[in-house]
Design an enzyme around this catalytic site. Sequence first.
Site, PDB file in Angstrom:
ATOM      1  N   LYS A 221      40.391  43.273  51.615  1.00 44.79           N
ATOM      2  CA  LYS A 221      41.775  42.965  51.270  1.00 44.79           C
ATOM      3  C   LYS A 221      42.655  42.805  52.507  1.00 44.79           C
ATOM      4  O   LYS A 221      42.284  43.170  53.628  1.00 44.79           O
ATOM      5  CB  LYS A 221      42.336  44.027  50.326  1.00 44.79           C
ATOM      6  CG  LYS A 221      41.856  43.840  48.893  1.00 44.79           C
ATOM      7  CD  LYS A 221      42.675  44.620  47.903  1.00 44.79           C
ATOM      8  CE  LYS A 221      42.379  44.160  46.481  1.00 44.79           C
ATOM      9  NZ  LYS A 221      43.126  44.934  45.483  1.00 44.79           N
ATOM     10  N   ARG A 255      35.355  48.688  43.386  1.00 42.13           N
ATOM     11  CA  ARG A 255      35.230  47.263  43.087  1.00 42.13           C
ATOM     12  C   ARG A 255      34.980  46.530  44.406  1.00 42.13           C
ATOM     13  O   ARG A 255      35.839  46.533  45.300  1.00 42.13           O
ATOM     14  CB  ARG A 255      36.509  46.766  42.405  1.00 42.13           C
ATOM     15  CG  ARG A 255      36.486  45.307  41.994  1.00 42.13           C
ATOM     16  CD  ARG A 255      37.776  44.939  41.266  1.00 42.13           C
ATOM     17  NE  ARG A 255      37.774  43.547  40.849  1.00 42.13           N
ATOM     18  CZ  ARG A 255      38.204  42.532  41.602  1.00 42.13           C
ATOM     19  NH1 ARG A 255      38.678  42.770  42.817  1.00 42.13           N
ATOM     20  NH2 ARG A 255      38.171  41.293  41.153  1.00 42.13           N
TER      21      ARG A 255
END
Length: 286
Positions: A221, A255
């Site tokens: 991210k 995840r």
Amino acid sequence: MLRLGRRAFGAHEPVIMAIVNRTPDSFYDRGATFGDEQALARVERAVAEGAAIIDVGGVKAGPGDEVTAEEEARRTVGFVAEVRRRFPDVVISVDTWRHEVGEAVCEAGADLLNDAWGGVDPKLAEVAGRYGVGLVCTHAGGAEPRTRPHRVTYEDVMADILDVTVGLAERAVSLGVDRESVLIDPGHDFGKNTRHSLEATRRLGEMAATGWPVLVSLSNKDFVGETLDRPVRERLLGTLATTAVSAWLGARVYRVHEVAETRQVLDMVASIAGHRPPAVARRGLA
């Protein structure tokens, strides 16, 4: 205990959720699993590497071309049905904020609805309750789907995260979702700048202390990229470091894009914590 689909996971059992994007414009793999054959190969590899959950997404999280609910369903529903047929024991999650899509994928065999946009469509939780599937309750800072944060401020970011996610979780249970099938997610990058996401990670133990199982979506991210000043394809080491810290602080579900590497990190942390024996023990015994 965490119960999803046919699976039950113990309190000290870390769970990997593998990302399978059914989009042509995903930020990380750039559409590598948009085609059915490639996506099914990704599922097979992820399961072999230790993923217990497959998270199917039909819309890129960030800004981009409009994707209607009908198109999102077209990308995900048939694929969910095929994964259910080929992998009857795997937990199938669908990353969606729309109740119409949620209903369609539940009919096709989904076990979990991953609401990454923080209950922006309140009917999605109603779908989860009606179909008896799990729900991920995420903090997104009130952001609209597919928007980027701009000068977001919080008096106390973790207090806000706890207030929102626990509230969403309690509402889900009131609507019929099994308490053991509800997860809370701090929503790294969603409605947050990099400092917010770092603080959310540092204080993740406060989420674990609520008793709700915590899911973290850290993989490659922007907060990792900004912290280390690395482009998307060079964020694995930062992601794994953040994963180790999150595991130590009590996260339960991860995840990820890179399943095998994450599995090693989680196994190592579990062994240090005393929850998992070494795979082999020869040193000093021969």
